[in-house]
Design a protein around this motif. Sequence first.
Motif, PDB file in Angstrom:
ATOM      1  N   ARG A  57      -5.807  15.239  -0.051  1.00 56.60           N
ATOM      2  CA  ARG A  57      -5.280  13.962   0.199  1.00 56.60           C
ATOM      3  C   ARG A  57      -4.148  13.831  -0.800  1.00 56.60           C
ATOM      4  O   ARG A  57      -2.993  13.027  -0.404  1.00 56.60           O
ATOM      5  CB  ARG A  57      -6.213  12.562  -0.022  1.00 56.60           C
ATOM      6  N   GLY A  58      -4.320  14.407  -1.988  1.00 60.36           N
ATOM      7  CA  GLY A  58      -3.288  14.224  -2.780  1.00 60.36           C
ATOM      8  C   GLY A  58      -1.919  14.944  -2.371  1.00 60.36           C
ATOM      9  O   GLY A  58      -0.957  14.539  -2.606  1.00 60.36           O
ATOM     10  N   VAL A  59      -2.325  16.472  -1.898  1.00 66.17           N
ATOM     11  CA  VAL A  59      -1.062  17.157  -1.457  1.00 66.17           C
ATOM     12  C   VAL A  59      -0.685  16.737  -0.140  1.00 66.17           C
ATOM     13  O   VAL A  59       0.559  16.465  -0.021  1.00 66.17           O
ATOM     14  CB  VAL A  59      -1.456  18.605  -1.320  1.00 66.17           C
ATOM     15  N   VAL A  60      -1.408  16.465   0.724  1.00 67.54           N
ATOM     16  CA  VAL A  60      -0.761  16.043   1.961  1.00 67.54           C
ATOM     17  C   VAL A  60      -0.312  14.563   2.279  1.00 67.54           C
ATOM     18  O   VAL A  60       0.769  14.419   2.773  1.00 67.54           O
ATOM     19  CB  VAL A  60      -2.137  16.138   2.952  1.00 67.54           C
ATOM     20  N   LEU A  61      -1.036  13.532   1.654  1.00 68.13           N
ATOM     21  CA  LEU A  61      -0.650  12.172   1.671  1.00 68.13           C
ATOM     22  C   LEU A  61       0.338  11.721   0.474  1.00 68.13           C
ATOM     23  O   LEU A  61       1.542  11.192   0.936  1.00 68.13           O
ATOM     24  CB  LEU A  61      -1.962  11.271   1.691  1.00 68.13           C
ATOM     25  N   LYS A  62       0.217  12.275  -0.728  1.00 67.30           N
ATOM     26  CA  LYS A  62       0.902  11.626  -1.871  1.00 67.30           C
ATOM     27  C   LYS A  62       1.878  12.525  -2.220  1.00 67.30           C
ATOM     28  O   LYS A  62       3.047  12.343  -2.781  1.00 67.30           O
ATOM     29  CB  LYS A  62      -0.129  11.490  -2.910  1.00 67.30           C
ATOM     30  N   GLY A  63       2.109  14.048  -1.634  1.00 61.80           N
ATOM     31  CA  GLY A  63       3.100  14.832  -2.026  1.00 61.80           C
ATOM     32  C   GLY A  63       2.806  15.302  -3.372  1.00 61.80           C
ATOM     33  O   GLY A  63       3.857  15.647  -3.887  1.00 61.80           O
TER      34      GLY A  63
ATOM     35  N   VAL B  34       0.791  -1.236  -0.014  1.00 64.12           N
ATOM     36  CA  VAL B  34       0.131   0.097  -0.094  1.00 64.12           C
ATOM     37  C   VAL B  34       1.002   1.272   0.023  1.00 64.12           C
ATOM     38  O   VAL B  34       1.562   1.291   0.839  1.00 64.12           O
ATOM     39  CB  VAL B  34      -0.893  -0.016   1.205  1.00 64.12           C
ATOM     40  N   PHE B  35       0.604   2.043  -1.110  1.00 60.25           N
ATOM     41  CA  PHE B  35       1.517   3.370  -1.013  1.00 60.25           C
ATOM     42  C   PHE B  35       0.856   4.552  -0.311  1.00 60.25           C
ATOM     43  O   PHE B  35      -0.420   4.444  -0.024  1.00 60.25           O
ATOM     44  CB  PHE B  35       1.481   3.775  -2.493  1.00 60.25           C
ATOM     45  N   TYR B  36       1.423   5.491   0.137  1.00 60.73           N
ATOM     46  CA  TYR B  36       1.094   6.779   0.875  1.00 60.73           C
ATOM     47  C   TYR B  36       0.391   6.728   2.126  1.00 60.73           C
ATOM     48  O   TYR B  36       0.646   7.313   2.711  1.00 60.73           O
ATOM     49  CB  TYR B  36      -0.109   7.519  -0.088  1.00 60.73           C
ATOM     50  N   ASN B  37       0.029   5.531   2.374  1.00 60.84           N
ATOM     51  CA  ASN B  37      -0.672   5.304   4.103  1.00 60.84           C
ATOM     52  C   ASN B  37      -0.232   3.855   4.064  1.00 60.84           C
ATOM     53  O   ASN B  37      -0.890   2.933   4.196  1.00 60.84           O
ATOM     54  CB  ASN B  37      -2.016   5.521   3.935  1.00 60.84           C
ATOM     55  N   PRO B  38       1.178   3.563   4.293  1.00 64.55           N
ATOM     56  CA  PRO B  38       1.509   2.068   3.989  1.00 64.55           C
ATOM     57  C   PRO B  38       0.798   1.136   5.266  1.00 64.55           C
ATOM     58  O   PRO B  38       0.388  -0.047   4.958  1.00 64.55           O
ATOM     59  CB  PRO B  38       2.880   2.239   4.230  1.00 64.55           C
ATOM     60  N   ASP B  39       0.757   1.473   6.409  1.00 66.10           N
ATOM     61  CA  ASP B  39      -0.043   0.697   7.454  1.00 66.10           C
ATOM     62  C   ASP B  39      -1.463   0.736   7.529  1.00 66.10           C
ATOM     63  O   ASP B  39      -2.290   0.554   8.594  1.00 66.10           O
ATOM     64  CB  ASP B  39       0.617   0.886   8.891  1.00 66.10           C
ATOM     65  N   LEU B  40      -2.078   1.812   6.514  1.00 67.38           N
ATOM     66  CA  LEU B  40      -3.467   1.954   6.282  1.00 67.38           C
ATOM     67  C   LEU B  40      -4.087   2.399   7.740  1.00 67.38           C
ATOM     68  O   LEU B  40      -5.046   2.141   8.136  1.00 67.38           O
ATOM     69  CB  LEU B  40      -4.449   0.592   6.102  1.00 67.38           C
ATOM     70  N   ARG B  41      -3.354   3.467   8.163  1.00 70.18           N
ATOM     71  CA  ARG B  41      -4.063   3.939   9.518  1.00 70.18           C
ATOM     72  C   ARG B  41      -5.035   4.952   8.964  1.00 70.18           C
ATOM     73  O   ARG B  41      -4.722   5.853   8.129  1.00 70.18           O
ATOM     74  CB  ARG B  41      -2.829   4.660  10.005  1.00 70.18           C
ATOM     75  N   SER B  42      -6.058   4.931   9.532  1.00 70.90           N
ATOM     76  CA  SER B  42      -7.125   5.725   9.189  1.00 70.90           C
ATOM     77  C   SER B  42      -7.093   7.202   9.561  1.00 70.90           C
ATOM     78  O   SER B  42      -7.635   8.011   9.131  1.00 70.90           O
ATOM     79  CB  SER B  42      -8.474   5.454   9.938  1.00 70.90           C
ATOM     80  N   THR B  43      -5.862   7.420  10.953  1.00 73.35           N
ATOM     81  CA  THR B  43      -5.681   8.854  11.045  1.00 73.35           C
ATOM     82  C   THR B  43      -5.062   9.647   9.820  1.00 73.35           C
ATOM     83  O   THR B  43      -5.502  10.862   9.677  1.00 73.35           O
ATOM     84  CB  THR B  43      -4.690   8.825  12.007  1.00 73.35           C
ATOM     85  N   ARG B  44      -4.395   9.010   9.176  1.00 74.69           N
ATOM     86  CA  ARG B  44      -3.601   9.759   7.934  1.00 74.69           C
ATOM     87  C   ARG B  44      -4.809  10.233   7.059  1.00 74.69           C
ATOM     88  O   ARG B  44      -4.704  11.393   6.477  1.00 74.69           O
ATOM     89  CB  ARG B  44      -2.756   8.782   7.287  1.00 74.69           C
ATOM     90  N   PHE B  45      -5.748   9.336   7.067  1.00 70.97           N
ATOM     91  CA  PHE B  45      -6.867   9.476   6.075  1.00 70.97           C
ATOM     92  C   PHE B  45      -7.901  10.538   6.435  1.00 70.97           C
ATOM     93  O   PHE B  45      -8.199  11.425   5.667  1.00 70.97           O
ATOM     94  CB  PHE B  45      -7.568   8.081   5.905  1.00 70.97           C
TER      95      PHE B  45
END
Lengths: 375, 315
Positions: free
Chosen positions: A336-342, A169-180
């Motif tokens: 989400r694009g800017v914050v998580l994916k850069g 999984v990219f961008y949120n590798p451990d699939l934490r919902s906080t990141r999302f």
Amino acid sequence: MRLRQTWAVAKKEMRQARRDPLSLALLFALPAFMLILYGYAINFDVRHVRLAVQDRDMSDASRSLVSSFVNSTYFDLVASPEPGSDLESVMQMRVAKVVLVIPEGYAADIGANRGAKVQLLLDGADANTATTVLGYASALVAQTNAELMHGTRAAATAARVAIDYQPRVFYNPDLRSTRFLVPGLIGFILMLTAVLSTALSVVREKERGTMEQLRVTSLRPSELIIGKTLPYLGISLIATVIILVAARVLFDVSVAGSYFDLFVATLIYLVGALGWGLLVSSLSNTQAMAFQVGLVTSLLPTIFFSGFIFPIRSMPVFIQGLSHIFPARYFLVVLRGVVLKGAGLAPYWKDILFLVIYAAIVLGIATARLTRREV
Amino acid sequence: MNQPVIEVRGLVKRFGDFVSVDDVSFDVRPGEVFGLLGSNGAGKTTTIRMLCGLLRPSAGVGHILGIDIAREPERLKRSIGYMTQRFSLYDDLTIGQNLRFFGGVYGLRGAAFDARRSWAIDIAGLRGKEGLMTGSLPGGWKQRLALACALLHEPKVVFLDEPTGGVDPLSRRKFWQLIDSLAASGVALIVTTHYLDEAERCDRIALMHAGRIVAMGSVPELKEVFSGRAMLEVSCPRVLDAQALLERRPGIHEVSAFGTTLHVVVDDADHGRATIASTLAGAGFDPLEIERIVPSLEDVFIHCIEAEDERRDAS
């Protein structure tokens, strides 16, 4: 538009905001509070799902499958119903959410290379969780499958390794919902502060009769509107910074992309939100009404229709269509694009374009409504 | 006298079927205090709001300082001062901050603003209190501050919509002194009120009833509607019964109830006194007190309204 007049309005608005430290503190503290609330208390990660196993085979192979479920930490074995017992009642009584049934002859089928069957009963009342659990279970079965094929056939047909399924999984590798959640929270909190603070500040003037006084001065509508929204734009931007800092400190979520892109996207979104606040104020005559209308028309759609918590794709088609008219949906995609994916803003030009169009339409209608002469 | 600064001809305002202001015409000259007198709903505030450019007239024309009120509302607003019914200041700002805000709105700055600010603080009687919260001021002070804020840009035409509502009598007197001094400096003022004593302080009055001006002129001019007749005040029990008896008696023109007394308009004082005494004595009203009085503005007001209602019923 004359700068001195606009500035006089903005300064007055800031002074009034300072006089109301409670509301101001609320505007600043609420974002961090919401982040903590959603970040810690609400966890969409699915772990420790209660599992019941009816093992009718009672073989090494069946026990190995069960232990692969339990060892995954996604499932907790809570019951082992006897063969022949009512499996539906296990779910009815909420003993377990998932029941794994391994039929007699499981080991024999594997041994004979006939293709064994297992059954998974799933409580689908909570569709989101069920989908996730189904994914886990399928992955576990697939993994066991692969191991079995590897073990039984490796020697004979070394070249024919079954498909080795290794998801990453990219961008949120451990699939934490906080990141999302963080981008969603920014969208949600900005809506709250921008719409409500603007709407209330305009309607307060209507209630007190000062709006009538302002209308008879030589103040132009543009000066009044810009002067009134400018301070709340500033407050909302500060609130954004607070959320980002809190997200970093509390949840280790940092902005992967450029802050400038984030600022530009946020600014466009905020202008639309402030415009909506003005529109709400033009429709309401009391602060109580402005609060209600503001809440129902901005906050709820932002929570429900933006993909903040509930995935848009799992909604009925009509609601999916409806979600297109709310700006938060587009803002969240960009965020989400800017914050998580850069990512930069370029891949999201359509979403940005929508935000610009939304802001222009809403501000246009609000200005027309607020400045029209009574007839 | 000088040219009128306010000229209104046939002003009409309709809200749907309801005619709020009906064919209103008047002139106001510099230095004049013009009163719009009438009960609630008579159309006073609607008239003022049209003159301030807040409402578009349904018909008729109005010019203030030569500016067409329907065509150039924005230019109009720069030239007039308007104080709303509710002394619209920001209660959560200090006195100084309110002045600074309204100064900023009118584009005042530097020495010009300082001079106007100083003037405003003096007329409001608030020197040394600039740091006080406006909301903590008693009504009279707030009212004078609101007026000062509405006058920061030195308008030559000023509208005051029920300026003295909810203010104590002493403050009302002070406020009227302020109005008189403004008028003396050449400002034209239009004041709406339903206080008759305030109306008596105006140079000229227009009595409004159901959207129409039913009488207009100075107080002495208005009282001339009773010229050649006399007004008697009758004190008796059961005034309404007495009123019914006296109406339609020969030589009696009008009978109006004022609390525990009746005001009776008659052709001749002595003759009328005799008619009233004999009519009421015959019906068992006793004892009676009949006195000749000078008609008040209220009598004029009631007379004009009744005449207007009769005219309407007839047509």
